[in-house]
Design a protein around this motif. Structure first.
Motif, mmCIF file in Angstrom:
data_model
loop_
_atom_site.group_PDB
_atom_site.id
_atom_site.type_symbol
_atom_site.label_atom_id
_atom_site.label_comp_id
_atom_site.label_asym_id
_atom_site.label_seq_id
_atom_site.Cartn_x
_atom_site.Cartn_y
_atom_site.Cartn_z
ATOM 1 N N ASP A 109 0.847 -1.193 0.000
ATOM 2 C CA ASP A 109 0.000 0.000 0.000
ATOM 3 C C ASP A 109 0.882 1.243 0.000
ATOM 4 O O ASP A 109 2.032 1.191 -0.401
ATOM 5 N N TRP A 110 0.354 2.360 0.503
ATOM 6 C CA TRP A 110 1.157 3.567 0.667
ATOM 7 C C TRP A 110 2.353 3.275 1.575
ATOM 8 O O TRP A 110 2.307 2.338 2.394
ATOM 9 N N SER A 113 1.695 2.936 5.695
ATOM 10 C CA SER A 113 0.483 2.122 5.906
ATOM 11 C C SER A 113 0.770 1.043 6.925
ATOM 12 O O SER A 113 1.876 0.509 6.968
ATOM 13 N N GLU A 174 4.315 -0.900 2.845
ATOM 14 C CA GLU A 174 4.678 -0.079 1.700
ATOM 15 C C GLU A 174 5.009 -0.826 0.418
ATOM 16 O O GLU A 174 5.501 -1.961 0.447
ATOM 17 N N SER A 224 -11.635 5.971 2.117
ATOM 18 C CA SER A 224 -10.526 6.859 1.739
ATOM 19 C C SER A 224 -11.026 8.304 1.720
ATOM 20 O O SER A 224 -10.466 9.166 1.060
ATOM 21 N N SER A 276 -1.138 9.237 2.528
ATOM 22 C CA SER A 276 -0.635 9.357 1.163
ATOM 23 C C SER A 276 0.887 9.451 1.126
ATOM 24 O O SER A 276 1.514 10.005 2.026
ATOM 25 N N ASP A 277 1.461 8.941 0.038
ATOM 26 C CA ASP A 277 2.909 9.037 -0.163
ATOM 27 C C ASP A 277 3.334 10.457 -0.490
ATOM 28 O O ASP A 277 4.503 10.792 -0.408
#
Ligand SMILES: [Zn+2]
Length: 293
Positions: A109-110, A113, A174, A224, A276-277
């Motif tokens: 995921d991000w 996370s 990640e 989200s 969020s990244d």
């Protein structure tokens, strides 16, 4: 990859790297098979596709790069379809042929996370048996279990449920790099499911995500939202793994001069799954993921 025994028992599948940049799951698969050399299967069979999207993997990209398709939106596939649909069809047919007791599709995921297991919604028509089985086994991973409010059409797990095959998606932190801590978590989560199905022995303490006692065993609902309505630089006020209260500020957006544009608040009491990244906010872009209580 495959490990078999002469003892009759369920077939289990591990799949990884449908998104080419999500490399951690592949290593979890490798570690599970490595472990089986010392602690062989007791019954049944274990199967794996460690790298479903080699084209994306080589380019460090999510999609099947040649055709820009999302492999995990291409199931159950089509032997005469697009490139991704043809790859999906081969994977799907090989899995279904073994009539598996469960399929665990490993994703990342991000960057920020926590690990969690994702349950697709129950199919609207037909039997709930596969869904119920997936739900029971998802709890056995020891990870927070997060229910998708809406079906992600043409994903591997949703397509399998429609075929009466229990399936779940496992998000293990990640993308892009192999995070050894999450590999360890993933190996333990998979091992617990294998032990539950009597393929292996549960010979160590199972993984349990450290949730507050009152939230252990709860199924969270994925969200989200809220997304940002402004653009600017994002500053997060809550961290992945935090429990936040509904209405609690979780992020702020500032313009280039430091003037506050917007404060985002948690939609309800929730477990923060990830952030969020990117700290560049755009209107409508998701900035945090929540497991709502
Ligand atoms: Zn993914």
């Amino acid at each position: 990859m495959e490990a078999r025994t002469a003892e009759p028992g369920p077939a289990v599948w591990l799949t990884a790297c449908a998104h080419g940049d999500e490399v951690g799951g592949m290593v979890v698969v490798q570690e599970i098979f490595k472990r089986l050399r010392k602690r062989p299967l007791l019954s049944g069979s274990l199967h794996a596709f460690p790298l479903m999207n080699p084209l994306g993997f080589e380019a460090g990209a999510r999609h099947v790069t040649m055709s820009e398709e999302d492999l995990n939106r291409s199931f159950p596939g089509n032997a005469k379809g697009t490139l991704a649909e043809r790859i999906a069809e081969k994977i799907f047919a090989a899995i279904c042929e073994t009539r598996p007791a469960v399929v665990m599709d490993l994703h990342n995921d991000w960057i920020g996370s926590i690990p969690y297991a994702v349950l697709d919604p129950p199919p609207l028509a037909g039997s709930l048996m596969a869904y119920d089985k997936a739900s029971t086994l998802a709890a056995k991973t020891g990870l927070p279990v997060v229910a998708e409010p809406e079906a992600i059409r043409h994903s591997l797990s949703h397509s399998l449920l429609l075929k009466d095959v229990p399936a779940m998606t496992v998000e293990l932190g990640e993308s892009y790099v192999v995070n050894e801590r999450f590999v360890e978590t993933g190996v333990k989560a998979v091992w617990s499911v294998l032990a539950e199905l009597k393929l292996v022995e549960q010979d160590e303490a199972p993984f349990v995500y450290p949730l507050p006692a009152e939230l252990q065993g709860r199924t969270f609902r994925y969200s989200s939202h809220p997304t940002t309505s402004t653009s600017g630089v994002l500053r997060f006020l809550a961290r992945p793994g935090d429990i936040v209260r509904g209405g609690q500020p979780v992020a702020k957006v500032f313009n280039a001069f430091g003037r506050l544009q917007e404060t985002l608040t948690a939609p309800a009491d929730a477990l923060v799954l990830g952030k969020s990244d990117s700290s560049v906010a755009f209107p409508g872009a998701p900035v945090m993921a929540f497991g709502l209580l």
